[in-house]
Design a protein around this motif. Sequence first.
Motif, short mmCIF file in Angstrom:
data_model
loop_
_atom_site.label_atom_id
_atom_site.label_comp_id
_atom_site.label_asym_id
_atom_site.label_seq_id
_atom_site.Cartn_x
_atom_site.Cartn_y
_atom_site.Cartn_z
N ASP A 77 0.89 -1.19 0.08
CA ASP A 77 0.03 -0.03 0.08
C ASP A 77 0.97 1.28 0.06
OD1 ASP A 77 0.84 -0.12 2.75
OD2 ASP A 77 -1.00 -0.64 3.41
N GLU A 78 0.12 2.35 -0.22
CA GLU A 78 1.03 3.77 -0.22
C GLU A 78 2.03 3.80 1.29
OE1 GLU A 78 -1.51 7.31 -0.26
OE2 GLU A 78 -2.78 6.61 -1.67
N ASP A 79 1.61 3.50 2.35
CA ASP A 79 2.50 3.46 3.34
C ASP A 79 3.71 2.69 3.34
OD1 ASP A 79 0.90 5.29 4.77
OD2 ASP A 79 0.02 3.64 6.05
N GLU A 80 3.67 1.46 2.92
CA GLU A 80 4.83 0.57 2.52
C GLU A 80 5.62 1.22 1.36
OE1 GLU A 80 6.37 -4.00 2.23
OE2 GLU A 80 4.10 -3.47 1.54
N ALA A 81 4.99 1.62 0.32
CA ALA A 81 5.62 2.33 -0.61
C ALA A 81 6.53 3.41 -0.48
CB ALA A 81 4.60 2.70 -1.99
N VAL A 82 5.97 4.15 0.62
CA VAL A 82 6.80 5.52 0.86
C VAL A 82 7.85 4.95 1.98
CG1 VAL A 82 6.53 7.20 2.67
CG2 VAL A 82 4.78 7.15 0.81
N GLU A 83 7.42 4.00 2.89
CA GLU A 83 8.73 3.48 3.68
C GLU A 83 10.06 2.71 2.79
OE1 GLU A 83 9.49 0.02 7.12
OE2 GLU A 83 7.31 0.41 6.32
N ILE A 84 9.64 1.91 1.90
CA ILE A 84 10.56 1.68 1.00
C ILE A 84 11.33 2.61 0.26
CG2 ILE A 84 11.21 0.06 -0.98
CD1 ILE A 84 8.98 -1.59 -0.21
N ALA A 85 10.51 3.59 -0.52
CA ALA A 85 11.17 4.53 -1.42
C ALA A 85 12.01 5.42 -0.46
CB ALA A 85 9.96 5.46 -1.79
N ASN A 86 11.75 5.67 0.78
CA ASN A 86 12.64 6.83 1.70
C ASN A 86 13.73 5.85 2.24
OD1 ASN A 86 11.28 8.95 0.57
ND2 ASN A 86 9.92 8.90 2.58
N ASP A 87 13.56 4.73 2.23
CA ASP A 87 14.87 3.82 2.91
C ASP A 87 16.00 3.50 2.08
OD1 ASP A 87 16.04 2.14 4.67
OD2 ASP A 87 15.14 0.33 4.00
N THR A 88 16.90 4.85 1.97
CA THR A 88 17.97 4.89 1.09
C THR A 88 18.71 6.15 1.68
OG1 THR A 88 18.68 5.32 -1.17
CG2 THR A 88 16.46 6.17 -0.67
N ILE A 89 19.98 6.10 1.45
CA ILE A 89 20.85 7.09 1.84
C ILE A 89 20.78 8.30 1.05
CG2 ILE A 89 22.38 5.67 3.02
CD1 ILE A 89 24.44 5.88 0.63
N TYR A 90 19.94 8.08 -0.36
CA TYR A 90 19.86 8.91 -1.55
C TYR A 90 18.51 9.62 -1.40
CZ TYR A 90 24.10 6.51 -3.13
OH TYR A 90 25.30 6.02 -3.45
N GLY A 91 18.50 10.76 -2.26
CA GLY A 91 17.17 11.51 -2.60
C GLY A 91 17.20 12.22 -3.63
N LEU A 92 17.46 11.84 -4.93
CA LEU A 92 17.42 12.52 -6.12
C LEU A 92 16.47 12.79 -6.54
CD1 LEU A 92 19.72 14.48 -7.28
CD2 LEU A 92 20.24 12.50 -8.85
N ALA A 93 15.74 11.54 -6.93
CA ALA A 93 14.67 11.60 -7.96
C ALA A 93 13.86 10.40 -7.50
CB ALA A 93 14.88 11.48 -9.63
N SER A 94 12.65 10.47 -8.11
CA SER A 94 11.41 9.61 -7.97
C SER A 94 10.45 9.57 -9.03
CB SER A 94 10.90 9.44 -6.53
OG SER A 94 10.30 10.78 -6.53
N GLY A 95 9.74 8.60 -8.97
CA GLY A 95 8.67 8.38 -9.83
C GLY A 95 7.34 7.72 -9.39
#
Length: 495
Positions: A401-419
């Motif tokens: 779901d959205e919450d897990e998608a956000v958790e995985i997306a942000n679980d990184t040392i980086y933060g340049l781009a996203s889709g």
Amino acid sequence: MSDLARFHNVVNGQPCASTTGRWLASVNPYTGKAWAEVPQCGPDDADAAVQAAWRAFTKGPWATMSATARGKLLRRLADLIARDAEKLAEIEVKDNGKLLAEMSAQVRYVPEWFHYFGGLADKIEGGVIPSDKPDVFNYTKREPLGVVVCITPWNSPLMLLTWKLAPALAAGNTVVIKPSEFTSCSALALMELVKEAGFPDGVINTVTGFGAEVGPTLVENPQVSKVAFTGGDATGAAIYAQAAKHIKHVTLELGGKSPNIVFDDANLDDAVKGAISGIFAASGQTCIAGSRLLVQRSVYEEVSERVVAFASTARLGDPMERTTQVGPITTQPQREKVLGYIDIAKQEGARCLLGGGTPKDPALGEGWFVEPTIFGDVNNSMRIAREEVFGPVLSIIPFEDEDEAVEIANDTIYGLASGVWTKDMRRAFKMADRIRAGTVWVNTYRAVSFLAPFGGYKKSGIGRESGQAAIDEYLQTKCVWINLAEGIPDPFVIR
């Protein structure tokens, strides 16, 4: 005398070799053979370039040139780049192996940055401060920093140089360019157009060679005010540390491990194309590569199958041919790194759905190719999902779901781009708010513009390039106080 094409540096407006007399070969990634050579510079060359830029900043005609005149020079350079775009693109393809279609599109777009910042040059304004002090006139001025060192990578040499060069010049700075040792030729070819455009000597200078040999001199030189760097986060951290010792300004555009998120309500045809564009365009050699494809579990199998089927049709070949869709890796060390990550993914238990090695087609000859590779059932704790591969390797990760998608997306040392791929605009806005990345694309990917700021969160960098925000990175603010009173108040008390 070498039979290779030979490009020269430009320092103080004059073409020059290195003081050591050494030359560095540029190898065509498609043929695996050297095609050109550039000067292999050392510390003395780097220092000479900085000195030339400093003189131009403090004493030359550039120092007294009006902002309007600077803007005209930038726009003239834009027109010359547009005129020679195909020639410059072909140089880039020989240097870095990316598709001619891709590099032609980039170089044809590059003039827009020079037109944009050329127009912005004489719109840099200070302000009058409504002072709370009686009989005081208080105002601000925006002034250039001084000498700026632009250190650029090998994947999109001219475009990523332009993102630094155009605002730096518009702000009134002078520049020393240090291109990647693998792809220096297009920057040196650009200098011929700089001369033709009429820039004063010393305003733009170049230093080619290995970063370890010239980098410290450029970054630590006391006459350098700012370093603008695009490249890997390890090198960026080293430059940041060096610059901090001398309290220099920096702009750092570093790595990424960008999530490309597909929800089950998305237009899956578009989402699949977006996934392909995000990772296999430019052979995955972009900092914004959508290397993590997050797919909602209800459509995970369908999307995985469709992405694999689409990617399996990608045509590898000569990047100069318009029908080629995937070119070689730019450097041999990078190719070995990519293949190493593929082996690591297999060892960690990721399921290889496509590719996973080097192509066997003899028509590809000695080119540094890696097959478009897709891994399924990837866990976000795997190295293949956490570390920047910088090649045509995609990790597909399921989410609920959205919450897990956000958790995985942000679980990184980086933060340049996203889709984000969804038909639900409520969800689109919520996801854009929650994802910690400098760019969020919704129902598209890899869109950039001279109008739009670009940069990263976290270890993806510091500062912004493009748009009005970019020129602020090359300016400093001076505050001026003018006393209009006849007498001076008590000198022992703060005014």
